[in-house]
Design a protein around this motif. Structure first.
Motif, mmCIF file in Angstrom:
data_model
loop_
_atom_site.group_PDB
_atom_site.id
_atom_site.type_symbol
_atom_site.label_atom_id
_atom_site.label_comp_id
_atom_site.label_asym_id
_atom_site.label_seq_id
_atom_site.Cartn_x
_atom_site.Cartn_y
_atom_site.Cartn_z
ATOM 1 N N UNK A 1 54.372 23.879 -9.851
ATOM 2 C CA UNK A 1 54.819 24.694 -8.730
ATOM 3 C C UNK A 1 54.307 26.121 -8.874
ATOM 4 N N UNK A 2 53.798 26.647 -7.769
ATOM 5 C CA UNK A 2 53.280 28.003 -7.759
ATOM 6 C C UNK A 2 53.758 28.766 -6.543
ATOM 7 N N UNK A 3 53.260 29.995 -6.406
ATOM 8 C CA UNK A 3 53.640 30.879 -5.304
ATOM 9 C C UNK A 3 52.376 31.384 -4.629
ATOM 10 N N UNK A 4 52.409 31.504 -3.301
ATOM 11 C CA UNK A 4 51.261 32.029 -2.558
ATOM 12 C C UNK A 4 51.733 33.110 -1.595
ATOM 13 N N UNK A 5 50.808 33.606 -0.782
ATOM 14 C CA UNK A 5 51.129 34.713 0.120
ATOM 15 C C UNK A 5 52.296 34.368 1.038
ATOM 16 N N UNK A 6 53.071 35.374 1.372
ATOM 17 C CA UNK A 6 54.265 35.157 2.195
ATOM 18 C C UNK A 6 53.886 34.703 3.611
ATOM 19 N N UNK B 1 52.574 24.992 4.387
ATOM 20 C CA UNK B 1 53.791 25.306 3.646
ATOM 21 C C UNK B 1 53.630 25.119 2.144
ATOM 22 N N UNK B 2 52.955 24.044 1.710
ATOM 23 C CA UNK B 2 53.040 23.648 0.306
ATOM 24 C C UNK B 2 51.721 23.526 -0.437
ATOM 25 N N UNK B 3 50.589 23.511 0.258
ATOM 26 C CA UNK B 3 49.324 23.335 -0.450
ATOM 27 C C UNK B 3 48.987 24.589 -1.248
ATOM 28 N N UNK B 4 48.430 24.415 -2.439
ATOM 29 C CA UNK B 4 48.036 25.580 -3.243
ATOM 30 C C UNK B 4 46.793 26.248 -2.675
ATOM 31 N N UNK B 5 46.554 27.470 -3.100
ATOM 32 C CA UNK B 5 45.368 28.202 -2.672
ATOM 33 C C UNK B 5 44.650 28.741 -3.903
ATOM 34 N N UNK B 6 43.369 29.066 -3.746
ATOM 35 C CA UNK B 6 42.616 29.650 -4.833
ATOM 36 C C UNK B 6 42.360 28.670 -5.963
ATOM 37 N N UNK B 7 42.216 29.194 -7.151
ATOM 38 C CA UNK B 7 41.831 28.390 -8.304
ATOM 39 C C UNK B 7 42.849 27.304 -8.623
ATOM 40 N N UNK B 8 44.128 27.584 -8.340
ATOM 41 C CA UNK B 8 45.180 26.624 -8.648
ATOM 42 C C UNK B 8 44.957 25.301 -7.945
ATOM 43 N N UNK B 9 44.321 25.346 -6.758
ATOM 44 C CA UNK B 9 44.183 24.135 -5.965
ATOM 45 C C UNK B 9 42.801 23.531 -5.959
ATOM 46 N N UNK B 10 41.994 23.778 -6.995
ATOM 47 C CA UNK B 10 40.620 23.291 -6.984
ATOM 48 C C UNK B 10 40.528 21.773 -6.864
ATOM 49 N N UNK B 11 41.504 21.072 -7.423
ATOM 50 C CA UNK B 11 41.465 19.605 -7.405
ATOM 51 C C UNK B 11 42.294 19.006 -6.277
#
Length: 267
Positions: A39-44, A120-130
């Protein structure tokens, strides 16, 4: 399943095994442990409307131009201590909701819903490469809620006098894979709420969310551990004695961490 039954039969008073009781049963659902997910956090993502009045006004404008609004939300289930937990958003420490949102007028239902889940839930940036866009397994529609008028009330049926409902909200079961990366906007919290916490708790969660245990009661579950082994199944299965409780999985700096101040989630 055989391992679990075998362990049960080793007890001092082995259970009486009845005949099969699974006629016309939907497929058994695999639930993976909360610890399998990252679980991570992204822009508001600020709310589009500053008030309930503004939200209903925007609904009226949508209806005038496009007709009934279509909304899709997802019931994402994992487990903790062999008890099902629902992944849920708490927004601005004010109300609870399931991941998803209203569809754009031109959207296909399923593909548009996947886009909303990504937002709502997809990661962004390096965290979501896969992580591939729209990588969601959309399951059965478990419920439909109808908004007959430009007001906050929604019903699990269309009232007899209503011929043109203003909104239909569908709740879909989302089959989570054995692992996944999820990110929540930093002005929201992502919670894992146990079923017993939701059950009949309309005062806190509202009628839609508190009905989820009823919606899921049609399924049997298999509970897997981190190594992919079945550790419990419906019915029966032992736990380690820990009491399940709501967990905050991800929360940004702009989201308060008080779990007891949320109001009900009907919206």
């Amino acid at each position: 399943m055989s391992t679990i039954t075998g362990n049960a039969l080793k007890s001092g008073q082995p259970p009486i095994i009845p005949l099969t009781f699974s006629a016309n049963q939907p497929k058994t659902i695999r639930l993976y442990p909360l610890s399998n997910y990252t679980f991570g956090v992204k822009e508001m993502q600020p709310e589009e409307d500053p008030s309930v009045v503004a939200r209903l006004r925007r609904l009226e404008e949508h209806y005038t131009e496009h007709g009934m609004r279509r909304t899709c939300e997802g019931i994402l289930v994992c487990h903790e201590h062999n008890h099902p937990h629902i992944l849920m958003l708490q927004i601005a420490n004010a109300f609870f909701k399931l991941p998803g949102d209203y569809l754009r007028p031109e959207d296909d239902e399923v593909e548009g819903f996947k886009t909303r889940l990504d937002e709502r839930l997809a990661p962004v940036g390096k965290l979501g490469e896969n992580e591939a866009p729209g990588d969601w397994e959309i399951g059965e529609c478990l419920a439909q809620w109808w908004r007959p008028n430009f007001e906050t009330f929604m019903y699990p049926f269309i009232p007899a006098h209503v011929t043109r409902p203003k909104e239909c909200k569908k709740l879909y079961f989302i089959q989570l894979p054995n692992s996944k990366i999820l990110s929540v906007p930093k002005n929201m919290k992502l919670l894992a709420v146990p079923l017993f916490e939701l059950y009949e708790n309309t005062a806190r969660y509202g009628p839609q969310l508190s009905a989820i245990p009823h919606l899921l009661s049609r399924y049997n579950f298999e509970f897997y551990d981190e190594e992919g082994n079945i550790v419990a199944a419906t019915p029966g299965g032992a736990t380690n004695g820990d009491m399940p409780q709501t967990k905050v999985l991800a929360s940004g700096d702009d989201a308060d961490t008080d779990m007891n101040s949320g109001e009900n989630g009907a919206n």
